[in-house]
Structure formats: structure tokens, C-alpha cells
Design a protein around this motif. Structure first.
Motif, PDB file in Angstrom:
ATOM      1  N   ALA A   1       0.824  -1.211   0.000  1.00  0.00           N
ATOM      2  CA  ALA A   1       0.000   0.000   0.000  1.00  0.00           C
ATOM      3  C   ALA A   1       0.858   1.261   0.000  1.00  0.00           C
ATOM      4  O   ALA A   1       0.572   2.219  -0.741  1.00  0.00           O
ATOM      5  CB  ALA A   1      -0.922  -0.007   1.221  1.00  0.00           C
TER       6      ALA A   1
ATOM      7  N   ARG B   1       0.871   4.184  -2.947  1.00  0.00           N
ATOM      8  CA  ARG B   1       0.615   5.607  -2.693  1.00  0.00           C
ATOM      9  C   ARG B   1       1.769   6.463  -3.208  1.00  0.00           C
ATOM     10  O   ARG B   1       1.558   7.520  -3.806  1.00  0.00           O
ATOM     11  CB  ARG B   1       0.395   5.857  -1.206  1.00  0.00           C
ATOM     12  CG  ARG B   1      -0.918   5.311  -0.672  1.00  0.00           C
ATOM     13  CD  ARG B   1      -1.130   5.680   0.781  1.00  0.00           C
ATOM     14  NE  ARG B   1      -1.273   7.122   0.942  1.00  0.00           N
ATOM     15  CZ  ARG B   1      -0.469   7.882   1.679  1.00  0.00           C
ATOM     16  NH1 ARG B   1       0.549   7.346   2.337  1.00  0.00           N
ATOM     17  NH2 ARG B   1      -0.666   9.179   1.763  1.00  0.00           N
TER      18      ARG B   1
ATOM     19  N   VAL C   1      -5.383   4.540  -2.481  1.00  0.00           N
ATOM     20  CA  VAL C   1      -5.361   3.202  -1.887  1.00  0.00           C
ATOM     21  C   VAL C   1      -6.475   3.042  -0.866  1.00  0.00           C
ATOM     22  O   VAL C   1      -6.645   3.883   0.035  1.00  0.00           O
ATOM     23  CB  VAL C   1      -3.998   2.912  -1.221  1.00  0.00           C
ATOM     24  CG1 VAL C   1      -4.001   1.531  -0.564  1.00  0.00           C
ATOM     25  CG2 VAL C   1      -2.879   3.000  -2.263  1.00  0.00           C
TER      26      VAL C   1
ATOM     27  N   CYS D   1      -4.466   5.888   4.029  1.00  0.00           N
ATOM     28  CA  CYS D   1      -5.301   5.061   3.151  1.00  0.00           C
ATOM     29  C   CYS D   1      -6.767   5.189   3.538  1.00  0.00           C
ATOM     30  O   CYS D   1      -7.097   5.470   4.689  1.00  0.00           O
ATOM     31  CB  CYS D   1      -4.890   3.590   3.257  1.00  0.00           C
ATOM     32  SG  CYS D   1      -3.170   3.248   2.830  1.00  0.00           S
TER      33      CYS D   1
END
Length: 374
Positions: A201, A205, A211, A229
């Protein structure tokens, strides 16, 4: 592989190569090592020292799409017994596992738990074994293991470095190499926010993706929000996802129900150890069109969905030219020293079942890593 390429592999894996020199000088004549794992160039510095020390090494793949055929050819040339090739079928994978457990071994090295479980079921009693993955620990949970199994998935070094950073570093170059797509502005859903999911993740990003995280653990969802996120329930997240990445270690995370909800044109990616986190068998019941290597299109209710690397770990997809053996060097060393400890009697007095990987061995590798050896 010629001498120059082997020299380069040794240069890019300095910790394993250095520690391997001492192992090669040991006397392991008469000992047998059985391993089921990814078979890539970074395995060469693990197994060569045991062959030089006189051990018999037998090797099969833990995944159908993370075998490098040139590495297989080289290992066979130095005396390793290998039953593997890139792109093996399910039946061939089962046959290779049966071959591996057709006779007893003194030490086992496993990724996924299948070898350890099968050896125990066959009545084998090796001195000890190694397990490397969350998936393997799930599969071994509740089994009565008649020999010690050193868990190196749980060591801090693997969680903090490999799981948290290295998988993510290699996932997105593999994605772009296969698809030709960048992540800018794409909605990426990461299913599972353990260390691997966190790294995947974070890198997404960094590369411009939006995300969203799906996880059953509310604490991890709080962590995901603090990392910038979005969080959502699975069904909500899937409806708008451009890319869906599974990172849980469990089979069937994206099953029929979930796959039926995936947005038209979504790209499905797995970075967990199991090649069935995404239900590929269900997908295969739909019309399929191979687009290019490691990329297939499925027609589900008239709309396309794309799958990378047949649901196997995309970061280990072969032939992309993105592999970095240097990143795995300290963990190849974990396997090398773990097998050396088992064969040299250091596990003789351990109780049966899952045991922590020896901390002094982890510390030895960490000191070499911290000193800038790699």
C-alpha cells in the motif's frame, strides 16, 4: 549459467555467500536435505555449500510460477536433485511433492507448510525443519508435528524488512512490466494489511495510486487510516477498484462471491504465498484470453477482468528482469544457517512442534546487514 554470471550472483548475495563458505567446509556426507520453495537465482548460494559439504539435496517448487528454468538447470549440473519447471500444472506440483516425501530426509526447508505436513503424515522424522511463510503457519496450525519446526516467518528481521518493504518494492515494477500501466490516479484495493499489505500500500501511494484497505482487524484499519489510506468493506471496495491486491496468506480470499462484485476491467494481483488467494479455479470456468505473458483476460457476466501471473505471487513472476537477489540475501542466509544448525545437531534437544528460529542466528545475519555488507 557461466562463471561470470555465477560470480555476479555471489557478489549480489554477500551475506549468504560469506556464511556459505563455512558451511561448505563442513562434513555433511550421508545427510539429506529436502526443500520445497521458490527456485530462483538467489537459491544457488543456499544449496551450493551443502552439495560441497557432501549432503544430498532434493528440491521441488512451492509455487508453479516462481521457478527459473536456468536456475534449475544449474542446480542439476552441480548435483542437486530437482523436480521442477516453470509453469507446472496442479498435477505436476502434487507429483513433485509426492516425490519429495517418497523417502525420509534429515532436514526440511519449506515455504507453505505442505512439505512439513506431508512428511509428518508419511511418518518421517527429520531432525528438524524450517517454515518461511504465514500461509505455512496457517496450514500447520493444529497439526501434531513429530519433529521441531523452526518458524522464521515470525522473526523481526523478516517482518520488518522483507515483508514490510521488499515485497512492495518488487510488486509494482512487476505490475508495470506485465501490464504496461502506471498507478497514477488508479484506485488500488489492498486486501490484508499485515506487514506485506502495508508495504504494498505504501509503495502504491508513492506511485500515485488512491489506496483503499480491506482487513478484518479493526486495529489494522485504524493503522491504515493513519498511513493515509481509505478503508472499506470488501463489497464496497471492489465495486470501484482498478487494481485489487491480495496479501493475506489465506486461500479463497477472493472467491466466487467477491469476484462477481469486482468492477469491470479490474486487474487482480496476488502477493501472498498461496496461489489460490484468488479463486483461479472459478475464474477458469469463464472464457479466458491470454493477452501476454503473465496476463489473462476473463469474461465474467460480459465484462472483462484481468489476472496477473495466474494468481501466483506477482513479485516473483519469472522473466521480467526485475528480480533483485540482493534483497533476499539476508533471508537466504536465514535458511542457510537454519539448515546448517539442524544438520550440525543444534536442534537435537528442541521439543517437537513449532519453535522460534534461533535468535543468535538472526542477530548474526542482522549484524552483517547493519554493517552494510549488502
Amino acid at each position: 549459467m557461466d562463471a561470470a554470471e555465477l560470480e555476479w550472483i555471489g557478489w549480489t548475495t554477500p551475506i549468504t555467500t560469506s556464511l556459505g563458505a563455512a558451511v561448505a567446509a563442513s562434513d555433511f556426507g550421508g545427510a539429506t536435505v529436502a526443500c520445497r520453495q521458490h527456485i530462483l537465482a538467489d537459491t544457488i548460494p543456499i544449496f551450493t555449500p551443502f552439495v560441497e559439504a557432501g549432503a544430498r539435496v532434493r528440491l521441488a517448487p512451492c509455487n508453479p510460477d516462481s521457478t527459473d528454468d536456468r536456475t534449475v538447470a544449474h542446480l542439476r549440473s552441480i548435483g542437486v536433485e530437482v523436480q521442477a519447471r516453470s509453469g507446472m500444472s496442479v498435477g505436476e506440483m502434487e507429483e513433485s511433492l509426492a516425490w519429495l516425501v517418497s523417502e525420509p530426509s534429515d532436514a526440511l526447508c519449506d515455504m507453505g507448510g505442505d512439505l512439513i505436513a506431508a512428511a509428518a503424515a508419511a511418518g518421517h522424522r527429520p531432525t528438524g525443519a524450517l517454515e518461511a511463510t504465514t500461509t505455512g503457519l496457517h496450514r500447520l496450525d493444529g497439526l501434531e508435528l513429530p519433529f521441531p519446526v523452526l518458524d522464521w516467518n515470525g522473526i523481526a528481521l523478516k517482518n520488518l524488512i522483507h515483508n514490510r518493504h521488499h515485497v512492495g518494492v518488487e510488486t509494482w515494477p512487476a505490475f508495470t512490466s506485465i501490464t504496461g500501466l502506471a498507478l497514477y490516479g488508479r484506485e488500488v484495493v489492498v486486501v490484508g494489511f499485515g506487514p506485506v499489505g502495508q508495504g504494498v500500500a505504501a509503495r502504491a501511494r508513492d506511485l500515485g495510486a488512491v489506496v483503499t484497505v480491506v482487513d478484518l482487524d479493526p486495529v489494522r484499519l485504524v493503522q491504515a487510516r493513519h498511513d493515509g489510506c481509505r478503508v472499506a468493506e470488501m463489497s464496497t471496495a471492489l465495486r470501484t477498484a482498478s487494481v485489487v491486491v491480495t496479501a493475506t496468506g489465506f486461500d479463497g480470499v477472493l472467491g466466487e462471491q467477491q469476484l462477481s462484485q469486482v468492477a469491470e476491467g479490474a486487474i487482480l494481483v496476488n502477493v501472498g504465498h498461496s496461489d489460490r488467494e484468488i479463486d483461479v479455479d472459478w475464474l477458469d470456468r469463464h472464457p479466458i484470453t491470454p493477452i501476454r505473458r503473465h496476463l489473462d483476460r476473463y469474461e465474467i457476466d460480459g465484462g472483462p477482468v484481468y489476472l496477473l501471473n495466474r494468481g501466483s505471487l506477482v513479485n516473483l513472476a519469472t522473466g521480467l528482469g526485475i528480480a533483485a537477489p540482493q534483497l533476499f540475501d539476508p533471508f537466504a542466509a536465514v535458511m542457510l544457517l537454519g539448515l546448517d544448525a539442524i544438520l550440525s545437531g543444534q536442534a537435537d534437544n528442541l521439543p517437537n512442534g513449532l519453535q522460534p528460529y534461533p535468535q543468535h542466528l538472526e542477530a548474526r545475519i542482522a549484524r552483517a546487514l547493519a554493517s552494510g555488507t549488502t
